[in-house]
Design an enzyme around this catalytic site. Structure first.
Site, PDB file in Angstrom:
ATOM      1  N   ASP A 120       0.854  -1.192   0.000  1.00  0.00           N
ATOM      2  CA  ASP A 120       0.000   0.000   0.000  1.00  0.00           C
ATOM      3  C   ASP A 120       0.890   1.241   0.000  1.00  0.00           C
ATOM      4  OD1 ASP A 120      -1.743   2.124   0.618  1.00  0.00           O
ATOM      5  OD2 ASP A 120      -3.039   0.825   1.811  1.00  0.00           O
ATOM      6  N   THR A 194       3.967 -11.289 -10.044  1.00  0.00           N
ATOM      7  CA  THR A 194       2.890 -11.520  -9.090  1.00  0.00           C
ATOM      8  C   THR A 194       1.530 -11.459  -9.785  1.00  0.00           C
ATOM      9  OG1 THR A 194       2.560  -9.192  -8.535  1.00  0.00           O
ATOM     10  CG2 THR A 194       4.287 -10.360  -7.335  1.00  0.00           C
TER      11      THR A 194
END
Length: 216
Positions: A120, A194
């Protein structure tokens, strides 16, 4: 009024108990009674924010001999990771705990590699203290890393990446490489893509910043 239990709100709260040897949950004091004893003969890898385990599985398929720990808070993601590890016959662990507390479970100089993928960015100025790459966390990571251990960091948020790089340059870690366009760099070959990365590669093309910082 009937008070709801955590399992009423999130069924995965109870389901993660199906994998007590894979999903490690601290008690109220932060202790994990069944935390595995680390072998000094096997490298320790720690992933911050391991999600549903896709990066972990790809890593373990390449290097099954390592001791791999993912820190993840969300119950469903913990459960999905444990399912995938069992399905593929791989050994790994997920810790239901903020990564800022990893020093509780890893003594100084024991972790070979810390992996931080797309955390984040906390973009607002008043929230930057929450960034995982903040100076106090970098100092903690450096203590956990073994001699010549390293930290890998990826982000698609340009401001956060440059901010993190500056803090690394001011830390005890030594910047080994840095690129603002990972997929078009010499480091792309060793990159594990990812799930998040694959999603925006095709839908929202963005360049990815990546760096490695090593303990001196």
């Amino acid at each position: 009024m009937i008070r709801k239990t955590p399992s009423d709100v999130n069924p995965y709260y109870a389901k993660i108990r199906e994998y007590p040897d894979t999903i490690l949950v601290p008690d109220d004091k932060g202790n994990i009674a069944n935390f595995p004893v680390l072998s000094p003969q096997q490298p320790v890898i720690v992933e911050v924010g391991s999600g549903s385990g896709n990066h972990m599985l790809q890593f373990l398929q390449r290097q099954p001999q390592v001791q791999y720990f993912g820190f993840e808070l969300r119950y469903k993601r913990l459960y999905r990771t444990a399912q995938k590890l069992e399905r593929d016959g791989l050994n790994g662990y997920v810790v239901q705990c903020p990564a800022q507390y990893m020093h509780r479970y890893f003594a100084p100089n024991t972790v070979e590699r810390i992996i931080i993928n797309f955390p984040d960015p906390w973009p607002k100025l008043r929230t930057r203290k929450n960034r995982i790459m903040a100076p106090h966390n970098l100092a903690m990571f450096a203590r956990c890393l073994c001699a010549d251990g390293w930290l890998d960091f990826k982000s698609d948020h340009r401001e956060y990446f440059l901010w993190a790089r500056e803090h690394i340059l001011d830390s005890s870690l030594k910047l080994e490489f840095s690129t603002l366009d990972l997929h078009n760099s010499p480091y792309a070959a060793e990159n594990i893509i990812t799930e998040f990365e694959r999603l925006f590669m095709h839908k929202i093309p963005k360049t990815i910043g990546a760096l490695r910082a090593r303990k001196g």
